[in-house]
Design a protein around this motif. Structure first.
Motif, short mmCIF file in Angstrom:
data_model
loop_
_atom_site.label_atom_id
_atom_site.label_comp_id
_atom_site.label_asym_id
_atom_site.label_seq_id
_atom_site.Cartn_x
_atom_site.Cartn_y
_atom_site.Cartn_z
N MET A 40 -32.48 -9.62 16.66
CA MET A 40 -32.44 -10.10 15.28
C MET A 40 -32.71 -11.60 15.25
SD MET A 40 -31.71 -7.29 13.60
CE MET A 40 -31.27 -7.87 11.99
N ALA A 41 -32.17 -12.31 16.22
CA ALA A 41 -32.43 -13.75 16.31
C ALA A 41 -33.85 -14.02 16.80
CB ALA A 41 -31.41 -14.41 17.23
N GLN A 42 -34.33 -13.20 17.74
CA GLN A 42 -35.67 -13.41 18.29
C GLN A 42 -36.75 -13.23 17.24
OE1 GLN A 42 -36.51 -11.00 21.73
NE2 GLN A 42 -38.70 -11.43 21.69
N GLY A 59 -30.95 -14.20 9.57
CA GLY A 59 -30.93 -15.35 10.47
C GLY A 59 -30.54 -14.92 11.87
N GLY A 60 -29.86 -15.78 12.55
CA GLY A 60 -29.48 -15.48 13.92
C GLY A 60 -28.11 -14.85 14.05
N GLU A 61 -27.49 -14.51 12.91
CA GLU A 61 -26.14 -13.94 12.95
C GLU A 61 -26.18 -12.54 12.37
OE1 GLU A 61 -24.53 -17.31 10.71
OE2 GLU A 61 -23.19 -17.66 12.41
N ALA A 62 -26.43 -11.57 13.22
CA ALA A 62 -26.52 -10.16 12.83
C ALA A 62 -27.60 -9.99 11.78
CB ALA A 62 -25.16 -9.65 12.33
N SER A 63 -27.36 -9.10 10.81
CA SER A 63 -28.39 -8.82 9.80
C SER A 63 -28.12 -9.55 8.51
CB SER A 63 -28.44 -7.31 9.52
OG SER A 63 -27.17 -6.84 9.10
N ALA A 64 -27.21 -10.51 8.51
CA ALA A 64 -26.90 -11.26 7.29
C ALA A 64 -28.07 -12.16 6.91
CB ALA A 64 -25.65 -12.10 7.50
N PRO A 65 -28.30 -12.36 5.61
CA PRO A 65 -29.35 -13.29 5.19
C PRO A 65 -29.09 -14.69 5.73
CG PRO A 65 -28.61 -11.94 3.34
CD PRO A 65 -27.66 -11.67 4.47
N ARG A 66 -30.14 -15.47 5.83
CA ARG A 66 -30.00 -16.82 6.36
C ARG A 66 -28.98 -17.63 5.56
NH1 ARG A 66 -35.56 -15.87 6.61
NH2 ARG A 66 -36.43 -15.89 8.71
N GLY A 67 -28.09 -18.31 6.27
CA GLY A 67 -27.08 -19.12 5.64
C GLY A 67 -25.83 -18.38 5.24
N MET A 68 -25.81 -17.04 5.44
CA MET A 68 -24.65 -16.24 5.04
C MET A 68 -23.98 -15.58 6.25
SD MET A 68 -26.08 -14.47 1.54
CE MET A 68 -24.47 -13.79 1.17
#
Length: 329
Positions: free
Chosen positions: A149-151, A159-168
């Protein structure tokens, strides 16, 4: 011999469920699930220990398919990118779509299907609370996992934190890996499609969707294989508990109705009391707004008939009233 109904085989409900009551209920349950999942983060060191313990058990049982799948997804973007979209999106789309489809076209089975899904979801929340687990992607790089997901985050909204939208990313619990409700919900969808689809296409989708979801959650390094097994077990437990949950809900509804029924039935009782307490005694008939007669009495201005049986009255009435002169004969 008593007949025990299983979820999805119950008789048609006496009153059809309405979308304006179902939608708030589902949103409330999902909000409670999301809030509970966020609040029960657990200790990070404990979560890492649990993740490593699961990985050791899988290696001992030769069940660690996560490594080859993750290497494949990492080295082949044409597989890894669709897999990330699958993981980040479909459980938000397919599960509600099937709920709506069952509600509209299989209404008899909807309540049991919805109760099964919700019961299993809450059981999963208990698992997140008691066993916070670090997913493979968050383990030390020395364990050989890559966060796809991060790659591939530049291809999607996450974003780089699981499947959460960027910034969340801070609004998610990244250590809620055991059990995998991605797999559990996909299994629920598969059962619904297999049981109520009725076509060969839906039966194929019933098998493919949970199977591919299981491969995706491992290949993206979001879950271990045993997380997927636990997700299936949670759905099984929810299925077994569904009849009891429905029975408890029915009893609670009956008690609420019984509690508020006297207030609703007060008006008819008042009308009945007024009828029996009218002038003339209890139960006496009300005639012409309170004018009561008994046998042999005549209404005012009423005259006796002057012709016997078989006689016909004159064409011009002679008894039209006290003040109306009779025509001369």
């Amino acid at each position: 011999m008593p007949h025990t109904e299983t979820p999805g085989t119950e008789a048609a409900p006496k009153t059809r469920l309405r979308w304006w009551t179902e939608l708030p209920l589902i949103l409330l349950v999902y909000a409670c699930y999301s809030a509970g999942r966020l609040l029960v983060r657990g200790d990070v060191s404990d979560a890492v220990d649990h993740g490593l313990a699961i990985l050791d058990i899988e290696k001992a049982l030769f069940l660690n398919a996560e490594h080859p799948l993750n290497r494949l997804f990492t080295s082949e973007p044409w597989i890894g990118v669709p897999a990330d979209f699958w993981y980040a999106s479909l459980h938000y789309l397919v599960t509600p779509a099937l709920l709506i489809w069952i509600f509209r076209s299989r209404a008899v089975h909807y309540r049991a299907a919805r109760t099964w899904l919700m019961t299993s979801t809450f059981i999963g929340l208990i698992g997140f609370t008691l066993l916070p687990t670090c997913p493979p992607r968050l383990l030390d790089a020395g364990h050989g996992f890559v966060d796809t997901m991060a790659q591939y985050s530049s291809y999607g909204w996450w974003g780089g934190e699981a499947s959460a939208p960027r910034g969340m990313g801070g609004m998610t619990n990244q250590y809620a890996a055991m059990p995998s409700l991605h797999v559990g919900w996909a299994l629920w969808c598969g059962v619904m499609l297999w049981r109520y689809g009725g076509t060969r296409t839906t039966k194929v989708a019933a098998v493919v969707y949970p199977l591919v979801t299981t491969i995706v959650v491992m290949g993206t390094a979001n879950h271990y294989f045993l997380d997927a097994v636990a997700g299936a077990a949670v759905m099984g437990a929810g299925l077994l508990l569904t009849p009891y949950v429905m029975r408890v809900a029915d009893r609670a509804r009956v008690r609420l109705v019984a509690r508020f029924a006297p207030a609703a039935g007060a008006a008819p009782a008042t009308v009945a009391t007024a009828a029996t307490s009218a002038p003339g005694g209890a139960g006496s008939p009300i005639v012409s707004g309170g004018c009561q007669t008994s046998t042999g009495e005549r209404f005012p201005r009423q005259r006796e008939q002057r012709f016997g049986p078989g006689d016909e009255p004159d064409p011009a009435p002679s008894d039209a009233g006290d003040e109306t002169p009779a025509p001369a004969r």
